[in-house]
Design a protein around this motif. Structure first.
Motif, PDB file in Angstrom:
ATOM      1  N   PHE A   1       0.705  -1.150  -0.005  1.00 18.29           N
ATOM      2  CA  PHE A   1      -0.022   0.141   0.291  1.00 18.29           C
ATOM      3  C   PHE A   1       0.823   1.422   0.011  1.00 18.29           C
ATOM      4  O   PHE A   1       0.645   2.185  -0.742  1.00 18.29           O
ATOM      5  CB  PHE A   1      -1.004  -0.002   1.106  1.00 18.29           C
TER       6      PHE A   1
ATOM      7  N   PHE B   1       2.642   1.856  -3.373  1.00 13.59           N
ATOM      8  CA  PHE B   1       1.707   2.277  -4.602  1.00 13.59           C
ATOM      9  C   PHE B   1       1.664   3.621  -4.390  1.00 13.59           C
ATOM     10  O   PHE B   1       1.707   4.563  -5.280  1.00 13.59           O
ATOM     11  CB  PHE B   1       0.558   1.669  -4.561  1.00 13.59           C
TER      12      PHE B   1
ATOM     13  N   ASN C   1      -8.659  13.834  -7.100  1.00 10.39           N
ATOM     14  CA  ASN C   1      -9.470  13.478  -5.815  1.00 10.39           C
ATOM     15  C   ASN C   1      -8.960  12.199  -5.287  1.00 10.39           C
ATOM     16  O   ASN C   1      -8.690  11.972  -3.920  1.00 10.39           O
ATOM     17  CB  ASN C   1     -10.866  13.725  -5.944  1.00 10.39           C
ATOM     18  N   ASN C   2      -8.941  11.213  -5.970  1.00 13.16           N
ATOM     19  CA  ASN C   2      -8.576   9.869  -5.611  1.00 13.16           C
ATOM     20  C   ASN C   2      -7.005   9.729  -5.192  1.00 13.16           C
ATOM     21  O   ASN C   2      -7.013   8.855  -4.224  1.00 13.16           O
ATOM     22  CB  ASN C   2      -8.587   8.870  -6.983  1.00 13.16           C
TER      23      ASN C   2
ATOM     24  N   ILE D   1      -5.603  12.310  -3.298  1.00 14.31           N
ATOM     25  CA  ILE D   1      -5.435  12.811  -2.190  1.00 14.31           C
ATOM     26  C   ILE D   1      -6.121  11.865  -1.145  1.00 14.31           C
ATOM     27  O   ILE D   1      -5.682  11.535  -0.076  1.00 14.31           O
ATOM     28  CB  ILE D   1      -6.392  14.241  -2.129  1.00 14.31           C
ATOM     29  N   ALA D   2      -7.222  11.273  -1.536  1.00 15.13           N
ATOM     30  CA  ALA D   2      -7.941  10.284  -0.602  1.00 15.13           C
ATOM     31  C   ALA D   2      -7.246   9.057  -0.499  1.00 15.13           C
ATOM     32  O   ALA D   2      -7.049   8.656   0.693  1.00 15.13           O
ATOM     33  CB  ALA D   2      -9.302   9.717  -1.459  1.00 15.13           C
ATOM     34  N   TYR D   3      -6.415   8.627  -1.238  1.00 14.88           N
ATOM     35  CA  TYR D   3      -5.435   7.403  -0.902  1.00 14.88           C
ATOM     36  C   TYR D   3      -4.199   7.915  -0.009  1.00 14.88           C
ATOM     37  O   TYR D   3      -4.113   7.173   0.869  1.00 14.88           O
ATOM     38  CB  TYR D   3      -4.796   7.100  -2.145  1.00 14.88           C
TER      39      TYR D   3
ATOM     40  N   PHE E   1      -4.558  10.131   2.224  1.00 15.75           N
ATOM     41  CA  PHE E   1      -5.103  10.185   3.785  1.00 15.75           C
ATOM     42  C   PHE E   1      -5.427   8.917   3.924  1.00 15.75           C
ATOM     43  O   PHE E   1      -5.323   8.617   5.442  1.00 15.75           O
ATOM     44  CB  PHE E   1      -6.378  11.106   3.686  1.00 15.75           C
ATOM     45  N   THR E   2      -5.794   7.972   3.188  1.00 12.01           N
ATOM     46  CA  THR E   2      -5.878   6.675   3.809  1.00 12.01           C
ATOM     47  C   THR E   2      -4.640   5.881   4.430  1.00 12.01           C
ATOM     48  O   THR E   2      -4.735   5.520   5.391  1.00 12.01           O
ATOM     49  CB  THR E   2      -6.461   5.752   2.542  1.00 12.01           C
TER      50      THR E   2
ATOM     51  N   ILE F   1      -3.920   7.485   7.621  1.00 13.66           N
ATOM     52  CA  ILE F   1      -4.872   6.838   8.636  1.00 13.66           C
ATOM     53  C   ILE F   1      -4.462   5.488   9.229  1.00 13.66           C
ATOM     54  O   ILE F   1      -3.864   5.319  10.247  1.00 13.66           O
ATOM     55  CB  ILE F   1      -6.276   6.946   8.295  1.00 13.66           C
ATOM     56  N   PHE F   2      -3.878   4.715   8.323  1.00 16.98           N
ATOM     57  CA  PHE F   2      -3.720   3.262   8.470  1.00 16.98           C
ATOM     58  C   PHE F   2      -2.063   3.168   8.950  1.00 16.98           C
ATOM     59  O   PHE F   2      -1.919   2.428  10.126  1.00 16.98           O
ATOM     60  CB  PHE F   2      -3.706   2.422   7.326  1.00 16.98           C
TER      61      PHE F   2
ATOM     62  N   TRP G   1      -4.809  -8.307  16.193  1.00 16.94           N
ATOM     63  CA  TRP G   1      -5.947  -9.088  15.591  1.00 16.94           C
ATOM     64  C   TRP G   1      -5.470  -9.382  14.135  1.00 16.94           C
ATOM     65  O   TRP G   1      -4.887  -8.374  13.484  1.00 16.94           O
ATOM     66  CB  TRP G   1      -6.935  -8.076  15.538  1.00 16.94           C
TER      67      TRP G   1
END
Lengths: 274, 143
Positions: free
Chosen positions: B75, B78, B95-96, B98-100, B102-103, B106-107, B131
């Motif tokens: 990830f 990429f 937009n995709n 920038i969203a990626y 941010f994802t 977060i992770f 987990w």
């Protein structure tokens, strides 16, 4: 093992779900990405044009510029393109060339007008360059060939004048890649059809100039930098609808002849002075 | 997602320190190699091979640290190459994209926090099982 696979699927799904959910937010608007890009493009366009026009060869005579402006207006209005954004520049040069600079600066050399047989051929080239602008090919090419970091440094004035000159040269005397050229040609044909201008003239122009090319390659920039002109002429012809009738030309034959006469006289005068 | 469990034996002081270091290793590498995701994996991998013949408790935690690094690598890579293509090629910011990013943030932050917590707990000799990763670790790491 099943439990592990199930957990793996959940984790991967969770990542993609978060990505999908975040992509629903209009980040481009939040971060003003387009505004920043437009600002950069504006600065680059003005900088490049200033440098290109350093020699002061731009022709501002109304008699010469107005017919070009009429063709440009016709194409823009017929295709709902904001004409006020396009900055048309007629430049005194024997080189058969036209090109687009960032921020919609459209540069047309007098050599190209003198090489065209009628206004429809010129309209074809103008449509092709407008298509490059509309499809954002100009900035795409610059970012690809020059790099984003160098472009940004140009706008802040921290790059060398040599780098800026190279970038201008890149746009004025080298082709876009094959796919982008084809994309611009197809779009140009569409623009011409909507403007009631027969695209076959554009194909003829390409075909005719590619035949003449070896005789004087240094003056045939627009053709030599746009590869496979014959092939392009063929697919443009294929896109033309032979049964469609096109009404009267955008500008009258008389206006076209007056324009050519003015440019020829100006060319002769320059030669005489030299 | 993270639970403190009873290990099959009570690890000694030296074992707890080594097991904790396996997580710290990925943190140090994370700071040093922030733009290069592969650096983190290499650092954890080196530590893993260095402790391959360690005690079960040390091996188990080295494996869990390694697996967590391995899973985020594709990830992060990429995202890294996507960024490179925006800077050096004709790819544009979307937009995709920038969203990626941010994802990824977060992770990665979640993993960072989990790693710090696990490093501290393991240092105290507590067995912390993540987990999914703990079950995966049990597959590869036998007493």
């Amino acid at each position: 093992m099943k439990k592990i696979l199930f957990q793996a699927v959940i984790i991967i799904s969770l990542i993609f779900t978060v990505w999908f959910a975040l992509s629903r937010i209009d980040w481009m608007k939040i971060f003003k990405v387009e505004q920043i890009t437009n600002k950069t493009e504006k600065k680059l366009g003005d900088l490049f044009w200033e440098l290109y026009n350093n020699s002061g060869k731009e022709i501002k005579n109304e008699e010469a510029v107005r017919p070009l402006d009429s063709i440009l207006t016709k194409i823009c209005v017929s295709n709902t393109i904001d004409k006020s954004q396009v900055k048309l520049h007629l430049v005194q040069s024997d080189e058969i060339n036209a090109f687009a600079l960032p921020n919609r600066h459209l540069v047309i050399n007098t050599g190209l007008i003198l090489a065209a047989e009628d206004e429809a051929e010129l309209a074809g080239v103008i449509s092709h360059e407008i298509a490059h602008m509309e499809l954002n090919h100009v900035m795409k090419k610059l970012v690809k060939e020059v790099g984003l970091s160098v472009l940004i440094s140009m706008t802040t004035g921290s790059s060398s004048s040599e780098q800026v000159k190279e970038a201008v040269k890149l746009l004025s005397s080298s082709a876009y890649d094959r796919n982008l050229e084809k994309e611009a040609d197809i779009k140009a044909v569409d623009y011409l059809k909507k403007s009631n201008i027969n695209p076959v003239h554009f194909a003829n122009f390409l075909s005719r100039l590619s035949d003449k090319e070896p005789a004087g390659i240094k003056y045939f920039s627009w053709i030599s930098t746009h590869p496979d002109s014959k092939e392009r002429a063929e697919y443009i012809t294929a896109l033309c609808n032979k049964n469609t009738e096109y009404p009267q030309p955008v500008i009258s034959r008389q206006t076209w002849d007056t324009l050519r006469q003015y440019l020829t006289e100006k060319k002769d005068k320059i030669k005489f002075d030299e | 997602m993270i639970s403190s469990e009873q290990f099959i034996y009570q690890p000694g002081e030296h074992e707890a320190e080594k097991a904790s270091n396996s997580y710290l290793m990925s943190l140090i590498a994370l700071i040093a190699g922030l733009p290069f995701p592969i650096v983190n994996l290499f650092a954890t991998l080196i530590f893993y091979f260095g402790n391959r013949k360690g005690t079960y408790f040390v091996r188990w935690h080295c494996t869990q640290a390694l697996l967590s690094q391995l899973s985020v690598l594709p990830f992060n890579s990429f995202g890294f190459w996507w960024t490179i293509s925006i800077i050096f090629s004709s790819e544009t910011i979307t937009n995709n994209y920038i969203a990626y990013i941010f994802t990824l943030i977060i992770f990665n932050v979640a993993e960072f926090i989990a790693t710090i917590y696990t490093a501290i707990s393991t240092r105290k000799g507590t067995h912390v099982a993540w987990w999914f990763y703990s079950d995966l670790t049990n597959l590869f790491c036998r007493p």
